[in-house]
Design a protein around this motif. Structure first.
Motif, PDB file in Angstrom:
ATOM      1  N   ARG A 142       0.839  -1.188   0.000  1.00 15.66           N
ATOM      2  CA  ARG A 142       0.000   0.000   0.000  1.00 15.66           C
ATOM      3  C   ARG A 142       0.877   1.242   0.000  1.00 15.66           C
ATOM      4  O   ARG A 142       1.895   1.311   0.665  1.00 15.66           O
ATOM      5  CB  ARG A 142      -0.925   0.010   1.214  1.00 15.66           C
ATOM      6  CG  ARG A 142      -1.998   1.064   1.145  1.00 15.66           C
ATOM      7  CD  ARG A 142      -3.094   0.815   2.153  1.00 15.66           C
ATOM      8  NE  ARG A 142      -2.611   0.652   3.509  1.00 15.66           N
ATOM      9  CZ  ARG A 142      -2.334   1.660   4.321  1.00 15.66           C
ATOM     10  NH1 ARG A 142      -2.477   2.897   3.927  1.00 15.66           N
ATOM     11  NH2 ARG A 142      -1.911   1.419   5.548  1.00 15.66           N
ATOM     12  N   ASP A 143       0.456   2.219  -0.796  1.00  9.98           N
ATOM     13  CA  ASP A 143       1.146   3.498  -0.880  1.00  9.98           C
ATOM     14  C   ASP A 143       0.077   4.580  -0.788  1.00  9.98           C
ATOM     15  O   ASP A 143      -0.548   4.916  -1.791  1.00  9.98           O
ATOM     16  CB  ASP A 143       1.917   3.596  -2.204  1.00  9.98           C
ATOM     17  CG  ASP A 143       2.681   4.892  -2.349  1.00  9.98           C
ATOM     18  OD1 ASP A 143       3.202   5.389  -1.328  1.00  9.98           O
ATOM     19  OD2 ASP A 143       2.759   5.405  -3.478  1.00  9.98           O
ATOM     20  N   GLY A 144      -0.177   5.069   0.422  1.00  8.40           N
ATOM     21  CA  GLY A 144      -1.288   6.001   0.622  1.00  8.40           C
ATOM     22  C   GLY A 144      -2.595   5.260   0.414  1.00  8.40           C
ATOM     23  O   GLY A 144      -2.850   4.235   1.039  1.00  8.40           O
ATOM     24  N   LEU A 145      -3.412   5.747  -0.523  1.00 12.72           N
ATOM     25  CA  LEU A 145      -4.662   5.059  -0.843  1.00 12.72           C
ATOM     26  C   LEU A 145      -4.519   4.125  -2.036  1.00 12.72           C
ATOM     27  O   LEU A 145      -5.465   3.465  -2.433  1.00 12.72           O
ATOM     28  CB  LEU A 145      -5.777   6.079  -1.122  1.00 12.72           C
ATOM     29  CG  LEU A 145      -6.234   6.885   0.079  1.00 12.72           C
ATOM     30  CD1 LEU A 145      -7.274   7.910  -0.337  1.00 12.72           C
ATOM     31  CD2 LEU A 145      -6.775   5.983   1.180  1.00 12.72           C
TER      32      LEU A 145
END
Length: 158
Positions: free
Chosen positions: A144-147
């Motif tokens: 996951r990278d932010g959203l």
């Protein structure tokens, strides 16, 4: 009370939709970038330092399992580090995503090399998930990278 329950239900549906939809979008966008050869989009979809570290860890583990001792192990790991630095770039990752194989690294075996790999999402948790090809012998790992999600690792053992 009914409004609160309706709001909680709606929130759960939206969160579940994002959870599934964002994963599908990330995998499809990465595959589309690989098919079109869009290096800029590949660079946004792949965490290259994390992918490099993951591949390095996989290769180091394979070297240790072969029980190469002493100086042989040091030379093998140094050679692997050099090869990995050259391997992890948008073109090679694009080829790996497109065909399941690149420069001797294979994670999806197929009968027809002309057709792109059809990736399947497998398991995972709130922060990561894996994708495999039709005949998996390895997996790509998204974090996951932010959203959103980015390709951040590889599992050569499946």
């Amino acid at each position: 009370m009914k409004r609160l329950l309706a709001l909680l239900f709606l929130t759960a549906v939206v969160a579940g939709g994002w959870f599934i939809g964002s994963r599908l979008y990330a995998v499809n966008d990465l595959a589309s970038a690989a098919q079109s050869g869009d290096s800029a989009r590949l660079e946004r979809r792949v965490d290259f330092p994390a992918f490099r570290d993951s591949l390095n860890s996989e290769v180091d583990g394979a070297i240790e399992r072969r029980e190469i001792g002493g100086i042989g192990s040091v030379v093998a790991k140094a050679s692997a580090d050099f090869a990995i630095d050259r391997f992890v770039n948008p073109e090679t990752i694009g080829q790996l995503v497109r065909t399941g194989q690149a420069d001797g690294v294979g994670i999806a075996m197929r009968d027809d090399e002309r057709e792109p790999v059809s990736w399947r999402i497998e398991g995972g948790d709130l922060n990561s998930f894996r994708v495999t090809g039709p005949d998996p012998c390895g997996a790509l790992i998204f974090h996951r990278d932010g959203l959103g999600w980015r390709l951040a690792g590889i599992d050569l053992d499946g």
